[in-house]
Design an enzyme around this catalytic site. Structure first.
Site, short mmCIF file in Angstrom:
data_model
loop_
_atom_site.label_atom_id
_atom_site.label_comp_id
_atom_site.label_asym_id
_atom_site.label_seq_id
_atom_site.Cartn_x
_atom_site.Cartn_y
_atom_site.Cartn_z
N GLY A 41 18.91 -9.79 84.81
CA GLY A 41 17.91 -10.50 84.67
C GLY A 41 16.50 -10.10 85.16
N HIS A 42 16.79 -8.76 85.52
CA HIS A 42 15.49 -8.23 86.33
C HIS A 42 15.46 -6.58 85.84
CE1 HIS A 42 12.95 -6.66 89.66
NE2 HIS A 42 12.57 -7.80 89.77
N PHE A 43 14.97 -5.99 84.54
CA PHE A 43 14.66 -7.25 83.56
C PHE A 43 15.26 -6.85 82.25
CE2 PHE A 43 11.21 -6.95 86.66
CZ PHE A 43 10.72 -8.05 86.81
#
Lengths: 92, 162
Positions: free
Chosen positions: B37-39
């Site tokens: 999610g990052h990223f």
């Protein structure tokens, strides 16, 4: 009074207190609303300013242990007396 | 919210003789749910985890000093700067230097580097508090025992600190 003024100023600035909130007999734990982080930050500023190590951990332990008069150690006047005592020790 | 196990120190490479400075190492994994999610398409270590790695190095130093008799807890972060992005596979070095050994707290200057280049820095303030449970202390003792460089055999919990 120099120590008192300096210590009072630190508590006022770090803890968001008003000048009129505190006096020599103010207990910095029970008479004013200061959370533990602000208290730690104020302690750091006092330690740094005077080149000392205030024994707040021991004082807090005395309170936890129910030692008679333990909470009195947090009176601003008593804190300043301890600052002066530790300053003299450091200078000796 | 998905919280992974936050173990950010692979090894302790050195502790100063005065026990006022520590150097820790860790290599960012090539894959992690954090990177998902990052990223997506450009994985980087979140800045908050860079802070956490520096704080863990600082905490290890305090545990070495007090022989695991009290727990350092992150209480403040000052002057944090993030100068470079940390990417998967990079080896990171976290260093912590004791600035002030207070009563019930400590202040440390910390840095995070990769191949000597400074990636981040911050002044970390730790509150040093009694362990919240015996299970917690047992976990920390076991964790510290894996880092022989700390030379921090657990001492007895002092009266008033438990």
């Amino acid at each position: 009074m120099a120590t008192y003024d300096d210590v009072k100023d630190i508590f006022v600035q770090i803890c968001g207190l008003e000048e009129g909130d505190i006096a020599p007999e103010t207990n910095m734990v029970s008479d004013v609303t200061i959370d533990s982080i602000d208290f730690m930050d104020a302690t750091y500023e006092i330690d740094q300013k005077f080149g000392i190590k205030l024994p707040f951990e021991a004082w807090a332990a005395d309170v936890s242990d129910g030692k008679p008069g333990a909470t009195d150690q947090f009176e601003l006047r008593r804190i300043c007396e301890e600052v002066d005592r530790l300053k003299q020790l450091a200078a000796a | 919210m998905i919280l992974e196990r936050v173990a950010l120190i692979d090894r302790v490479s050195s502790v100063s003789d005065e026990r006022d400075a520590i150097t820790c190492e860790a290599t960012l994994p090539l894959e992690s749910p954090v990177f998902d999610g990052h990223f997506p398409g450009f994985a980087t270590m979140p800045g908050v985890l860079m802070i956490e790695m520096m704080a863990q190095a600082a905490g290890y130093l305090i545990l070495a000093r007090n022989r695991v008799t009290a727990m350092p807890i992150l209480a403040g972060v000052d002057s944090a700067r993030f100068r470079s992005l940390a990417r998967p596979g990079q080896a990171l070095t976290a260093q912590a230097k004791l600035v002030h050994d207070g009563s019930g707290y400590a202040v440390l200057d910390t840095t995070l580097r990769h191949e000597g280049q400074r990636f981040a820095e911050a002044q970390i303030r730790l509150r040093i508090t009694p362990f919240f449970s015996e299970e917690m202390r047992g976990h920390v003792i076991a964790m510290i025992a894996t880092h022989k460089e700390l030379d921090a055999p657990a001492g007895p919990v002092l009266a008033g600190a438990a």
